[in-house]
Design an enzyme around this catalytic site. Structure first.
Site, PDB file in Angstrom:
ATOM      1  N   LYS A 116     -77.910-108.939 -25.655  1.00  0.00           N
ATOM      2  CA  LYS A 116     -76.761-108.318 -25.262  1.00  0.00           C
ATOM      3  C   LYS A 116     -76.294-106.945 -25.878  1.00  0.00           C
ATOM      4  CE  LYS A 116     -74.379-112.324 -23.484  1.00  0.00           C
ATOM      5  NZ  LYS A 116     -73.200-113.252 -23.630  1.00  0.00           N
ATOM      6  N   ARG A 290     -81.617-112.925 -13.091  1.00  0.00           N
ATOM      7  CA  ARG A 290     -81.888-114.207 -12.105  1.00  0.00           C
ATOM      8  C   ARG A 290     -80.965-114.587 -11.108  1.00  0.00           C
ATOM      9  NH1 ARG A 290     -77.871-117.570 -13.625  1.00  0.00           N
ATOM     10  NH2 ARG A 290     -77.173-117.373 -16.040  1.00  0.00           N
TER      11      ARG A 290
END
Ligand code: ADP
Length: 447
Positions: A116, A290
């Site tokens: 992140k 995704r």
């Protein structure tokens, strides 16, 4: 071209991918654990391979077994669904080394967005607005200095985070040490990586995310936003597209920022750029490389099948539409139907004694459940998704009310009664809610 896809997942998403493959004339291979031998995705696939015992580590997450199943069946591509191996860069590399197409982004892009801190830095470099916070990792020794610079309250987040784990709020300097320590230990336990970073804690944001698809050659489109603010414990429960909080100009502006960033990256595949939205400003929090659980609401308002697009771009065929050709039509809401107590959210596995799915115009039910189906206790509790579309938000809500009355799932507890409450709530009717609304509502209405 891709001729046979192995679906490395289970449940409703395995079925979802299977349907797209069938429509494209592509053969399908299901893999399953011994607990899922009777599952719908196994029954409907052209071929199936048992890849191990119930625990995910020994089956759905077992890369060797999945590669072996590809070799045995001659599958030339793998669709990972969401969860499990969908954001595993090593898996993408291993498939590549075996000459099997991974239906998803490059391993490099998965890695870039999987961490992140790196994701945030990359987003910033690509011109995406981010939440004010630390420059990289925060150690217990410098936490106070960083927090003072950002300004309390702050949020400590795991750099390897996901599913809301390893996330702690510190409202003042007095809470900070404990918040950092707990976030680090949770992160170490969940992800084997205790690195954390810090962000300004936003008090009343909405969670708004942008769906993008890139062809890997520098073309990318956005398909508008989804509002996923209704959450409990940072998990989405109800999602809608469009967001009740945005107008067309705001939608197209943030969408374009995201599409342009994906063009610069030469991103390949579907992805979601997640933002918090407060007082008219967007703040990037993460990118998921995704398909998302809530992708069907985007499909409902655009008419574009995202799995078809994923398969097209993975095979090098490019996108089927240009940005100009995309038309946003009406409003869609998704309710996540979990086998859980609708109040405590405690999982409720067991046998479904009666199952009746609703139908009619604008109704989609994505579920592998059926009467007599025994929900195994080993996996997540999502057993289906109800997606309702209407020409306007009001029509969509009226339809949802009708559809919720029609849905029957007996024998186990589900989250359906919660949605029946929400559909009658005035704030929800007004679209007036933020990421804390549901938790507050649950606390207020506790039996
Ligand atoms: P995860 O990957 O663990 O799901 P995210 O970064 O996507 O973590 O954040 C999940 C949720 O946590 C968000 O949807 C939001 O509800 C909350 N959240 C994350 N960052 C912040 C922040 N800076 N301020 C307030 N809430 C936040």
């Amino acid at each position: 071209m891709i001729s046979k896809v192995l679906i490395a997942n289970r449940g409703e998403i395995a079925l979802r991918v299977l349907r797209a493959c069938k429509e494209l004339g592509i053969a399908t291979v299901a893999v399953h654990s011994t607990a899922d031998a009777d599952a719908m995705h196994v029954r409907l696939a052209d071929e199936s391979v048992c890849i191990g015992p119930p625990p995910s580590r020994e089956s759905y997450l077992n890369i060797h077994q999945i590669v072996a199943a590809c070799e045995i069946t001659g599958a030339d591509a793998v669709h990972p669904g969401y969860g499990f191996l969908s954001e595993n860069a090593k898996f993408a590399e291993i498939l590549d080394a075996h000459g099997i197409t991974f239906i998803g982004p490059t391993a490099e892009h998965i890695r870039l967005m999987g961490d992140k801190i790196t994701a945030k830095q990359t987003a910033q470099e690509l011109g995406i607005p981010v939440v004010p916070g630390s420059d990289g990792e925060v150690k217990p020794e410098n936490a106070l200095e960083v927090a003072r610079k950002i300004g309390f309250p702050v949020l400590i987040k795991a750099t390897a985070g996901g599913g809301g784990r390893g996330m702690k709020v510190a409202r003042s300097a007095a809470d900070l040490d404990e918040a950092v320590a707990t976030a680090r230990s949770e992160a170490a336990a969940a992800f084997g990586n205790d690195a954390v970073y810090m962000e300004k804690y936003l008090g009343h944001p909405r969670h708004i995310e942008i769906q993008i698809v890139g062809d890997g050659f520098g073309n990318a489109i956005h398909l508008g936003e989804r509002d996923c603010s209704l959450q409990r414990r940072h998990q989405k429960v109800w999602e809608e597209a469009n967001s009740p909080a945005l107008n067309v100009e705001q939608r197209m502006k943030i969408g374009q920022v995201c599409a342009d960033a994906m063009k610069k990256m030469k991103y390949r595949g579907a992805g979601t750029i997640e933002f918090l939205y407060e007082d008219g400003e967007f703040y990037f929090i993460e990118m998921n490389t995704r398909l998302q659980v809530e992708h069907p609401i985007t499909e409902a308002i655009t008419g574009i099948d995202l799995v078809h697009e994923q398969i097209r771009v993975a095979s090098g065929a490019g996108l089927s539409v240009t940005q100009e050709e995309i038309e946003f039509s009406g409003h869609a809401i998704e309710c996540r139907i979990n086998a859980e107590d609708p109040r405590t959210f405690v999982p409720s596995p067991g046998t479904i004694t009666h199952f009746h799915a609703p139908g009619g115009l604008g109704v989609r039910v994505d579920s592998g459940a059926y009467q007599g189906y025994k929900i195994p206790p080993y996996y997540d509790s999502l057993i289906g998704k109800l997606i309702v579309h209407g020409r306007t938000r009001v029509e969509c809500m009226m339809r949802l009310r009708r559809v919720l009355d029609e849905f029957v799932i007996d024998g186990i507890k589900t989250t359906l009664p919660l949605f029946q409450e929400l559909i009658s709530n005035q704030d929800i009717a007004n679209g007036d809610y933020d990421i804390h609304w549901l938790e507050n509502y649950l606390a207020k209405t506790k039996a």
